[in-house]
Design an enzyme around this catalytic site. Structure first.
Site, PDB file in Angstrom:
ATOM      1  N   GLY A 177       0.814  -1.218   0.000  1.00  0.00           N
ATOM      2  CA  GLY A 177       0.000   0.000   0.000  1.00  0.00           C
ATOM      3  C   GLY A 177       0.842   1.261   0.000  1.00  0.00           C
ATOM      4  O   GLY A 177       0.343   2.345   0.254  1.00  0.00           O
ATOM      5  N   LEU A 178       2.149   1.123  -0.283  1.00  0.00           N
ATOM      6  CA  LEU A 178       3.029   2.295  -0.279  1.00  0.00           C
ATOM      7  C   LEU A 178       3.313   2.812  -1.697  1.00  0.00           C
ATOM      8  O   LEU A 178       4.221   3.607  -1.894  1.00  0.00           O
ATOM      9  CB  LEU A 178       4.347   1.958   0.435  1.00  0.00           C
ATOM     10  N   SER A 183       4.508   1.276  -4.376  1.00  0.00           N
ATOM     11  CA  SER A 183       5.820   0.886  -4.924  1.00  0.00           C
ATOM     12  C   SER A 183       5.805   0.860  -6.450  1.00  0.00           C
ATOM     13  O   SER A 183       6.754   1.310  -7.091  1.00  0.00           O
ATOM     14  CB  SER A 183       6.255  -0.474  -4.377  1.00  0.00           C
ATOM     15  N   ASP A 189      -2.310   7.173  -6.594  1.00  0.00           N
ATOM     16  CA  ASP A 189      -0.897   6.788  -6.488  1.00  0.00           C
ATOM     17  C   ASP A 189      -0.034   7.576  -7.467  1.00  0.00           C
ATOM     18  O   ASP A 189       0.965   8.180  -7.080  1.00  0.00           O
ATOM     19  CB  ASP A 189      -0.719   5.278  -6.743  1.00  0.00           C
TER      20      ASP A 189
HETATM   21  O1  PMV Z   1      -3.963  -0.300  -0.234  1.00  0.00           O
HETATM   22  P1  PMV Z   1      -3.983   1.000  -0.909  1.00  0.00           P
HETATM   23  O2  PMV Z   1      -3.029   2.003  -0.340  1.00  0.00           O
HETATM   24  O3  PMV Z   1      -3.916   0.929  -2.389  1.00  0.00           O
HETATM   25  O4  PMV Z   1      -5.379   1.665  -0.557  1.00  0.00           O
HETATM   26  C1  PMV Z   1      -6.630   1.101  -0.799  1.00  0.00           C
HETATM   27  C2  PMV Z   1      -7.634   2.170  -0.526  1.00  0.00           C
HETATM   28  C3  PMV Z   1      -9.080   1.714  -0.490  1.00  0.00           C
HETATM   29  O5  PMV Z   1      -9.825   2.857  -0.138  1.00  0.00           O
HETATM   30  C4  PMV Z   1      -9.305   0.659   0.553  1.00  0.00           C
HETATM   31  C5  PMV Z   1      -9.537   1.171  -1.814  1.00  0.00           C
HETATM   32  C6  PMV Z   1      -9.665   2.188  -2.896  1.00  0.00           C
HETATM   33  O6  PMV Z   1      -9.722   1.753  -4.072  1.00  0.00           O
HETATM   34  O7  PMV Z   1      -9.759   3.385  -2.647  1.00  0.00           O
END
Ligand code: PMV
Length: 359
Positions: free
Chosen positions: A138-139, A141, A186
């Site tokens: 979730g960073l 990358s 991102d």
């Molecule tokens: O895991 P990450 O950092 O890609 O975050 C997901 C974020 C959610 O809100 C859970 C899903 C989304 O698509 O927004």
């Protein structure tokens, strides 16, 4: 070799172009953003690096130092991949796209390369990739690496790409890596840097905040499944419509956080993080390992701590003055800690030295 090569600048006989890009964290609003609530993301100072060097072989070589992998690409392989991806995108066959990046982790980068080749011709080069960003946590990358690659290749091809163009091409990589059409958070965060506000129904806003904030990231090492967690929240809200008010509360927290960040008020920011974490718990997306790491951080005098991203494992973040103390507490509680800052610069060029490339 194509005439396009004349575009490329020679520096002492060797062509070297490099760029680095930060990772991203979701500060506030994960899950609620799926329901058009406000979310805040920040660029985090863990970076990836791409370096491009001219070579005189007939192929493009991609070397990934993180994964200790090398691939050689010919012109026809690249054009076949582009054709295949473009077909799948036209058919909206995102499952096959996802499978493609599962089968070959380099496929998003190859696609990005193919976009340059399609426009400017095939020029052999070596692309060296490095990154300190843990994969699939979730960073951001993937986006970070793609942004570095786009920026370095843009310079290699002397294209003078704008941030917007780098961001759009980074997104092309994300489409393959995520197997679908991601939110755009991102790529925007890693390219523009700083802090980003996003709401599904609106354009992403780059916040005018220069503040860097000290944080500690705690990685549980447990992989959460984003799709499954988003589905669970959907079910929970269908079965308990009264819980929808939790989403509005999160929206308010995200809005308040902009002021707290602007004021550099770590105390206020911490309090908002604690509140957001609690609400995410009520949405059922936390995990015992996340609770453990957040509690450890708070006991080590962090101003606040929360899970970040989809949850069910993954990472947490804590805001703290004494980052070392918090990092130690997180490690002691079984997490892997990274001391870093948020609100940092987005993608940027780096000076590169031939001796480092390929080393
Ligand atoms: O895991 P990450 O950092 O890609 O975050 C997901 C974020 C959610 O809100 C859970 C899903 C989304 O698509 O927004």
């Amino acid at each position: 070799m194509k005439e396009k090569q004349v575009f490329i600048k020679k520096e002492a006989g060797v062509l070297m172009f490099g760029a680095s890009a930060p990772g991203k964290v979701i500060l506030f609003g994960e899950h609620a953003v799926v329901y058009d609530k406000l979310g805040i993301a920040a660029a985090v100072d863990i970076r990836s690096v791409a370096e491009v060097t001219e070579n005189n072989h007939r192929r493009i070589t991609v070397k990934d130092k993180r994964l200790d992998m090398i691939q050689q690409l010919t012109e026809s392989e690249i054009s076949r991949l582009k054709q295949r991806v473009d077909e799948l995108r036209k058919e909206e066959d995102y499952e096959s796209l996802k499978q493609m990046s599962k089968d070959d982790i380099f496929s998003p980068i190859k696609y990005i390369i193919s976009l340059f080749v399609a426009e400017h011709g095939f020029v052999p080069f070596e692309l060296l990739l490095r990154s300190d960003i843990p994969i699939a946590s979730g960073l951001g990358s993937g986006s970070s690496l793609f942004a570095s690659v786009v920026s370095a290749l843009g310079d290699f091809y002397q294209m003078n790409l704008t941030k917007k163009e780098i961001s759009d091409m980074t997104y092309q990589g994300d489409i393959i890596a995520h197997g679908g059409t991601p939110s755009g958070i991102d790529n925007s965060t890693v390219v523009y840097g700083g802090y980003i506000a996003f709401r599904k129904s609106e354009q992403i806003k780059i916040l005018d905040i220069k503040q860097k904030i000290p944080i500690v990231i705690g990685d549980t090492g447990i992989g959460g499944n984003t799709g499954e967690l988003v589905g669970n929240v959907r079910k929970l809200l269908q079965q308990n419509p009264e819980k929808k008010k939790l989403l509005d509360e999160i929206d308010n927290i995200s809005q308040d956080s902009i002021i707290a960040i602007k004021n550099n008020s770590l105390k206020e920011l911490g309090a908002l993080m604690n509140k957001n974490h609690e609400l995410l718990g009520q949405l059922g997306v936390s995990h015992s390992a996340l609770e453990k790491l957040c509690n450890a951080a708070l006991q080590a005098d962090a101003f606040g701590a929360k899970m970040s991203g989809a949850g069910g494992g993954g990472i947490m973040i804590a805001v703290a003055d004494d980052q070392k103390k918090v990092a130690e507490a997180i490690e002691k509680a079984g997490g892997k800690a990274i001391i870093t800052n948020i609100g940092v610069e987005g993608v940027k060029k780096i000076k590169t030295d031939k001796n480092q490339v390929g080393g």
